[in-house]
Design an enzyme around this catalytic site. Sequence first.
Site, PDB file in Angstrom:
ATOM      1  N   ARG A  25       3.161   7.935   9.210  1.00 31.92           N
ATOM      2  CA  ARG A  25       2.990   9.366   8.956  1.00 31.92           C
ATOM      3  C   ARG A  25       1.918  10.000   9.845  1.00 31.92           C
ATOM      4  O   ARG A  25       2.038  11.149  10.245  1.00 31.92           O
ATOM      5  CB  ARG A  25       2.620   9.607   7.491  1.00 31.92           C
TER       6      ARG A  25
ATOM      7  N   GLU B 163      -0.848  -8.951  -1.351  1.00 31.54           N
ATOM      8  CA  GLU B 163      -1.337  -8.407  -0.069  1.00 31.54           C
ATOM      9  C   GLU B 163      -2.541  -7.481  -0.318  1.00 31.54           C
ATOM     10  O   GLU B 163      -2.583  -6.323   0.119  1.00 31.54           O
ATOM     11  CB  GLU B 163      -0.246  -7.682   0.714  1.00 31.54           C
TER      12      GLU B 163
ATOM     13  N   ASP C 250       0.809  -1.224   0.000  1.00 25.04           N
ATOM     14  CA  ASP C 250       0.000   0.000   0.000  1.00 25.04           C
ATOM     15  C   ASP C 250       0.840   1.271   0.000  1.00 25.04           C
ATOM     16  O   ASP C 250       0.429   2.304   0.499  1.00 25.04           O
ATOM     17  CB  ASP C 250      -0.923  -0.019   1.223  1.00 25.04           C
TER      18      ASP C 250
ATOM     19  N   HIS D 185       7.252   4.415  12.384  1.00 21.55           N
ATOM     20  CA  HIS D 185       7.460   5.276  11.215  1.00 21.55           C
ATOM     21  C   HIS D 185       6.179   5.853  10.621  1.00 21.55           C
ATOM     22  O   HIS D 185       6.215   6.553   9.605  1.00 21.55           O
ATOM     23  CB  HIS D 185       8.191   4.507  10.115  1.00 21.55           C
TER      24      HIS D 185
ATOM     25  N   GLU E  28      -1.776   5.124   3.356  1.00 20.49           N
ATOM     26  CA  GLU E  28      -1.803   3.740   2.871  1.00 20.49           C
ATOM     27  C   GLU E  28      -3.210   3.214   2.605  1.00 20.49           C
ATOM     28  O   GLU E  28      -3.421   2.439   1.676  1.00 20.49           O
ATOM     29  CB  GLU E  28      -1.086   2.808   3.864  1.00 20.49           C
TER      30      GLU E  28
HETATM   31  C1  UD1 Z   1       7.113   4.368   3.241  1.00 18.12           C
HETATM   32  C2  UD1 Z   1       5.656   4.081   2.852  1.00 18.12           C
HETATM   33  C3  UD1 Z   1       4.932   3.357   3.985  1.00 18.12           C
HETATM   34  C4  UD1 Z   1       5.718   2.135   4.413  1.00 18.12           C
HETATM   35  C5  UD1 Z   1       7.137   2.539   4.779  1.00 18.12           C
HETATM   36  C6  UD1 Z   1       7.972   1.340   5.129  1.00 18.12           C
HETATM   37  C7  UD1 Z   1       4.456   5.679   1.416  1.00 18.12           C
HETATM   38  C8  UD1 Z   1       3.758   6.982   1.354  1.00 18.12           C
HETATM   39  N1  UD1 Z   1       4.959   5.339   2.627  1.00 18.12           N
HETATM   40  O1  UD1 Z   1       7.109   5.334   4.306  1.00 18.12           O
HETATM   41  O2  UD1 Z   1       3.652   2.951   3.545  1.00 18.12           O
HETATM   42  O3  UD1 Z   1       5.082   1.547   5.525  1.00 18.12           O
HETATM   43  O4  UD1 Z   1       7.746   3.196   3.653  1.00 18.12           O
HETATM   44  O5  UD1 Z   1       9.154   1.711   5.762  1.00 18.12           O
HETATM   45  O6  UD1 Z   1       4.567   4.998   0.435  1.00 18.12           O
HETATM   46  N2  UD1 Z   1      14.561   7.623   3.735  1.00 18.12           N
HETATM   47  C9  UD1 Z   1      15.934   7.506   3.660  1.00 18.12           C
HETATM   48  N3  UD1 Z   1      16.468   6.291   3.289  1.00 18.12           N
HETATM   49  C10 UD1 Z   1      15.698   5.212   2.978  1.00 18.12           C
HETATM   50  C11 UD1 Z   1      14.316   5.348   3.086  1.00 18.12           C
HETATM   51  C12 UD1 Z   1      13.756   6.559   3.455  1.00 18.12           C
HETATM   52  O7  UD1 Z   1      16.653   8.443   3.910  1.00 18.12           O
HETATM   53  O8  UD1 Z   1      16.248   4.150   2.652  1.00 18.12           O
HETATM   54  C13 UD1 Z   1      13.979   8.935   4.145  1.00 18.12           C
HETATM   55  C14 UD1 Z   1      14.048   9.978   3.017  1.00 18.12           C
HETATM   56  O9  UD1 Z   1      14.277  11.240   3.558  1.00 18.12           O
HETATM   57  C15 UD1 Z   1      12.642   9.915   2.435  1.00 18.12           C
HETATM   58  C16 UD1 Z   1      11.830   9.697   3.687  1.00 18.12           C
HETATM   59  O10 UD1 Z   1      12.600   8.780   4.474  1.00 18.12           O
HETATM   60  O11 UD1 Z   1      12.289  11.089   1.735  1.00 18.12           O
HETATM   61  C17 UD1 Z   1      10.437   9.208   3.486  1.00 18.12           C
HETATM   62  O12 UD1 Z   1      10.380   8.082   2.620  1.00 18.12           O
HETATM   63  P1  UD1 Z   1       8.954   7.631   1.980  1.00 18.12           P
HETATM   64  O13 UD1 Z   1       9.194   6.402   1.162  1.00 18.12           O
HETATM   65  O14 UD1 Z   1       8.286   8.763   1.307  1.00 18.12           O
HETATM   66  O15 UD1 Z   1       8.065   7.303   3.221  1.00 18.12           O
HETATM   67  P2  UD1 Z   1       8.292   6.400   4.480  1.00 18.12           P
HETATM   68  O16 UD1 Z   1       7.939   7.238   5.655  1.00 18.12           O
HETATM   69  O17 UD1 Z   1       9.615   5.752   4.401  1.00 18.12           O
HETATM   70  N1  UDP Z   2      12.776  -4.564   9.333  1.00 15.40           N
HETATM   71  C1  UDP Z   2      14.148  -4.638   9.049  1.00 15.40           C
HETATM   72  N2  UDP Z   2      15.012  -3.847   9.756  1.00 15.40           N
HETATM   73  C2  UDP Z   2      14.592  -2.972  10.700  1.00 15.40           C
HETATM   74  C3  UDP Z   2      13.199  -2.877  10.966  1.00 15.40           C
HETATM   75  C4  UDP Z   2      12.321  -3.676  10.258  1.00 15.40           C
HETATM   76  O1  UDP Z   2      14.551  -5.435   8.194  1.00 15.40           O
HETATM   77  O2  UDP Z   2      15.435  -2.291  11.296  1.00 15.40           O
HETATM   78  C5  UDP Z   2      11.833  -5.400   8.555  1.00 15.40           C
HETATM   79  C6  UDP Z   2      10.820  -6.197   9.359  1.00 15.40           C
HETATM   80  O3  UDP Z   2      11.297  -7.502   9.610  1.00 15.40           O
HETATM   81  C7  UDP Z   2       9.590  -6.225   8.438  1.00 15.40           C
HETATM   82  C8  UDP Z   2       9.730  -4.967   7.599  1.00 15.40           C
HETATM   83  O4  UDP Z   2      11.069  -4.501   7.779  1.00 15.40           O
HETATM   84  O5  UDP Z   2       9.596  -7.327   7.564  1.00 15.40           O
HETATM   85  C9  UDP Z   2       8.744  -3.923   8.013  1.00 15.40           C
HETATM   86  O6  UDP Z   2       9.034  -2.718   7.372  1.00 15.40           O
HETATM   87  P1  UDP Z   2       8.448  -1.320   7.849  1.00 15.40           P
HETATM   88  O7  UDP Z   2       8.128  -1.385   9.288  1.00 15.40           O
HETATM   89  O8  UDP Z   2       9.423  -0.297   7.371  1.00 15.40           O
HETATM   90  O9  UDP Z   2       7.143  -1.156   6.957  1.00 15.40           O
HETATM   91  P2  UDP Z   2       5.620  -1.647   7.138  1.00 15.40           P
HETATM   92  O10 UDP Z   2       5.618  -3.117   7.292  1.00 15.40           O
HETATM   93  O11 UDP Z   2       5.042  -0.909   8.296  1.00 15.40           O
HETATM   94  O12 UDP Z   2       4.992  -1.194   5.834  1.00 15.40           O
END
Ligand code: UD1
Ligand code: UDP
Length: 364
Positions: free
Chosen positions: A205, A117, A95, A203, A131
Amino acid sequence: MKIMCTVGTRPEAIKMAPVILALKQQPWAEVRVLATAQHRHMLDQVMTFFGIVPDIDLNIMKPNQTLTELTARLLLELDKVLLEEKPDVVLAQGDTTTVFAMALACFYRRIPFGHVEAGLRTWDMQNPFPEEANRVLAGRLTRWHFAPTESSKANLLREGIPDQDITVTGNTVIDALLMTAAKDLTLGIDLDDSKRLILVTSHRRENFGAPFREICRALKTLAESNSDVQILYPVHPNPNVKDVAYEVLGNTPNIILCEPLDYAPFIAAMKKAYLIISDSGGVQEEAPALGIPVLVLRDETERPEAVDMGVVKLVGPNHDPILKEAQTLLDNPAAYKAMARGVSPYGDGKGAERIVAVLKEYCV
Ligand code: UD1
Ligand code: UDP
């Protein structure tokens, strides 16, 4: 048949890896892996672990990217890829913005889209944000709905999706977990083994700002009032999370903050944990299978199965309920035992196999 598998963020890579690896075994499938790289470092961590190299990488992540900018850039870039690659089928998981943009791009190019999913719902567009909207919108544009559970299938039927378009597969997160948990896992962080470990991730939002500060305050109080406990918190790199987590929790002796852990060390940390406090979707699915209780930092969840079984509890992003429930699990062995049962409502490790079987019927 050319099948394009999309990954954007860490959890998508974890949940798509079993599908990609299973499809690569099929002589009838020409597999193309597309990384939008909505996440960069956290995506690469997982892809490297599973030995999957993207065929196309859009490298879309920008620091602190806004949802509108991300969506707009994704749509344009994805359309170019679809035009060039002409896949027969496209798959994406979950999502995130990557998934919504890919479902829409496929619709415009009339390419059938398979949603891994499918059918998770809270029925509240603001929670989780964005999401719930992403998965509802993607669901309208989906040809094959791979629902992890019967209740996610029921959600799709309620929205008028035809029964024959839905397959209950189990969640591929359990495929990935079983593939990984069987290995020799090391955490790689020095912990004090005399203390009970509480593992934390956060994490979402909708928790940014005051709710996330309150979560951090609760963790600080919990650590300060329980010297026999150690909190390990791999901090999500989103600046809205990272900056506050380090500011509020940075100087508490029994709280260890670290970078996101690689997938295998994170599974090792879950296995060591006495308790997990998290708002992660994936963690809510994995931890019950490992027999670790989870307190969820949200008021609602699209994963009600483990809550109904009593092994996951919603505490919201609220100081007092977080503290109260965590303290009960630390102090009351009976309450702890009731939650620490190994149950796996989300899958049996054969999710990818079932998805491949459906696609084979279409492709061959
Ligand atoms: C995203 C997804 C969320 C998911 C989550 C898993 C959307 C809107 N959100 O949230 O559904 O649950 O990922 O973790 O699709 N960043 C880094 N390095 C990385 C990843 C992220 O620096 O490897 C930072 C960057 O500043 C980036 C920010 O995190 O701009 C936000 O990343 P984004 O993918 O927009 O949203 P998440 O909060 O990570
Ligand atoms: N995970 C990981 N390293 C971490 C934290 C989480 O590999 O430091 C894995 C965890 O096992 C799970 C996935 O990341 O499978 C969950 O990702 P996240 O919480 O970022 O996203 P969400 O599932 O909420 O979309």
